[in-house]
Scaffold this motif. Structure first.
Motif, short mmCIF file in Angstrom:
data_model
loop_
_atom_site.label_atom_id
_atom_site.label_comp_id
_atom_site.label_asym_id
_atom_site.label_seq_id
_atom_site.Cartn_x
_atom_site.Cartn_y
_atom_site.Cartn_z
N GLY A 1 0.85 -1.27 0.01
CA GLY A 1 0.12 -0.11 -0.01
C GLY A 1 0.72 1.35 0.23
O GLY A 1 0.42 2.35 -0.12
N VAL A 2 2.09 1.05 0.02
CA VAL A 2 3.21 2.27 -0.24
C VAL A 2 3.60 2.18 -1.43
O VAL A 2 4.21 1.37 -1.88
CB VAL A 2 4.29 1.96 1.12
CG1 VAL A 2 5.03 3.39 0.84
CG2 VAL A 2 3.56 1.75 2.46
N THR A 3 3.49 3.50 -2.19
CA THR A 3 4.31 3.41 -3.46
C THR A 3 5.36 4.47 -3.37
O THR A 3 5.53 5.31 -2.41
CB THR A 3 3.22 4.64 -4.13
OG1 THR A 3 2.96 5.69 -4.00
CG2 THR A 3 1.79 3.57 -4.68
N VAL A 4 6.31 4.15 -4.26
CA VAL A 4 7.56 4.88 -4.27
C VAL A 4 7.99 5.53 -5.50
O VAL A 4 7.78 4.34 -6.64
CB VAL A 4 8.83 4.13 -3.82
CG1 VAL A 4 9.92 5.06 -3.64
CG2 VAL A 4 8.44 3.54 -2.32
N ASN A 5 8.03 6.65 -5.92
CA ASN A 5 8.30 7.12 -7.31
C ASN A 5 9.31 8.23 -7.34
O ASN A 5 9.32 8.72 -6.24
CB ASN A 5 6.84 7.58 -7.77
CG ASN A 5 6.09 6.32 -8.16
OD1 ASN A 5 6.13 5.72 -8.99
ND2 ASN A 5 4.72 6.54 -7.29
N ALA A 6 9.81 8.46 -8.35
CA ALA A 6 10.71 9.74 -8.88
C ALA A 6 10.03 10.40 -9.79
O ALA A 6 9.40 10.06 -10.70
CB ALA A 6 12.06 9.05 -9.47
N VAL A 7 10.21 11.64 -9.53
CA VAL A 7 9.89 12.81 -10.38
C VAL A 7 11.14 13.46 -11.02
O VAL A 7 12.30 13.66 -10.38
CB VAL A 7 8.93 13.96 -9.72
CG1 VAL A 7 8.85 15.19 -10.75
CG2 VAL A 7 7.73 13.43 -9.11
N LEU A 8 10.74 13.65 -12.30
CA LEU A 8 12.18 14.08 -12.98
C LEU A 8 11.99 15.59 -13.54
O LEU A 8 11.36 15.53 -14.90
CB LEU A 8 12.57 13.12 -14.28
CG LEU A 8 13.57 11.95 -13.68
CD1 LEU A 8 12.49 11.06 -12.95
CD2 LEU A 8 14.07 11.23 -15.01
N PRO A 9 12.16 16.69 -12.96
CA PRO A 9 11.77 18.00 -13.55
C PRO A 9 13.22 18.03 -14.82
O PRO A 9 13.94 17.58 -14.48
CB PRO A 9 12.03 18.95 -12.21
CG PRO A 9 11.89 18.02 -11.24
CD PRO A 9 12.50 16.73 -11.36
#
Length: 264
Positions: free
Chosen positions: A176-184
């Protein structure tokens, strides 16, 4: 869309300005209880006042601590024992020739841009897993995919963040825990504005011309051909913190203005 963030507790590191502030404001506007962080008490207080003025009824608090250090992290942990949302936004950058980057520079960048996120994720993720809900974001950069010649040490840390983010997502699969990266991509933060102003002075041109020259020479693949605003980056980050992004995890999502010349 209702992101279902009301009363969720969120910590955004390095959030007194730029992308971090924009994310904090976006989360506060969605009803989250937001903890902002900066190194100096004065800047944290100014940020809280700004948030309360721009987001009436905002639930915000602040902690002054250097989140790039183990000591600073412990200060935050003692003040903020648990969170539902962690945004590892803290980061530093510095244009510098490879041959001038010292060992100390490499270590400073790695600790600020990589180890800080590792420390905070290691502390807060177990609680999220126990509660079967959580969101962890790493604010990486398109520079993690296209290493900038003018700051290789920065690019290295942004690539490392992608590895940590993906690995942690695997570790937390089916919890139930999501992990993501955002690439500006190139974003008009306060630091970038200062960089452009100094570049314009050095070249004897206007800031507008310096920006145009930057995209022509340093980021020629940009499709946007301008700097994004922090708010444009924050829009994606805030969405990923919401209930509607529950099936997005282990991903590296670009908000780079098309700089990365790839369809993947």
């Amino acid at each position: 869309m209702n992101l279902e963030l009301r009363n969720r507790r969120a910590l955004v590191t390095g959030s007194t300005q730029g992308i971090g502030f924009a994310i904090a404001r976006g989360l506060a506007a969605e009803g989250a209880h937001v903890v902002v962080n900066g190194r100096k008490a004065e800047s944290v207080e100014k940020t809280l006042a700004r948030l309360r003025a721009e987001v009436p009824g905002a639930q915000v608090e602040g902690v002054a601590a250097d989140a790039s250090t183990a000591e600073g992290a412990q200060t935050l942990f003692s003040r903020v024992p648990s969170v539902d949302i962690l945004v590892n936004n803290l980061g530093i950058f510095e244009p510098k020739s490879f041959f001038e980057i010292t060992d100390a520079d490499w270590m400073r960048f790695f600790e600020a841009n990589v180890l800080s996120g590792v420390r905070f994720s290691r502390h807060y993720a177990p609680g999220m897993r126990e509660r079967a809900w959580g969101r962890i974001l790493f604010i990486s950069s398109e520079s993690g995919l296209q290493i900038p010649q003018e700051m290789i040490h920065y690019g290295m840390t942004k690539t490392a963040q992608l590895s940590v983010s993906r690995g942690l997502a695997i570790e937390l699969a089916q919890t139930g825990v999501t992990v993501n990266a955002v690439l500006p991509g190139p974003t008009r933060t306060e630091g970038v504005q200062d960089f452009l102003a100094s570049l314009a002075r050095a070249q004897g041109v206007t800031v507008e011309q310096a920006e145009a020259d930057f995209f022509k020479s340093a980021r020629p693949t940009s499709l946007l051909r301008r700097f994004a605003t922090p708010e444009e980056v924050a829009n994606l980050a805030v969405y990923l913190c919401g209930a509607g992004a529950s099936a997005t995890t282990g991903a590296a999502l670009r908000v780079d203005g098309g700089v990365v010349n790839s369809i993947s």
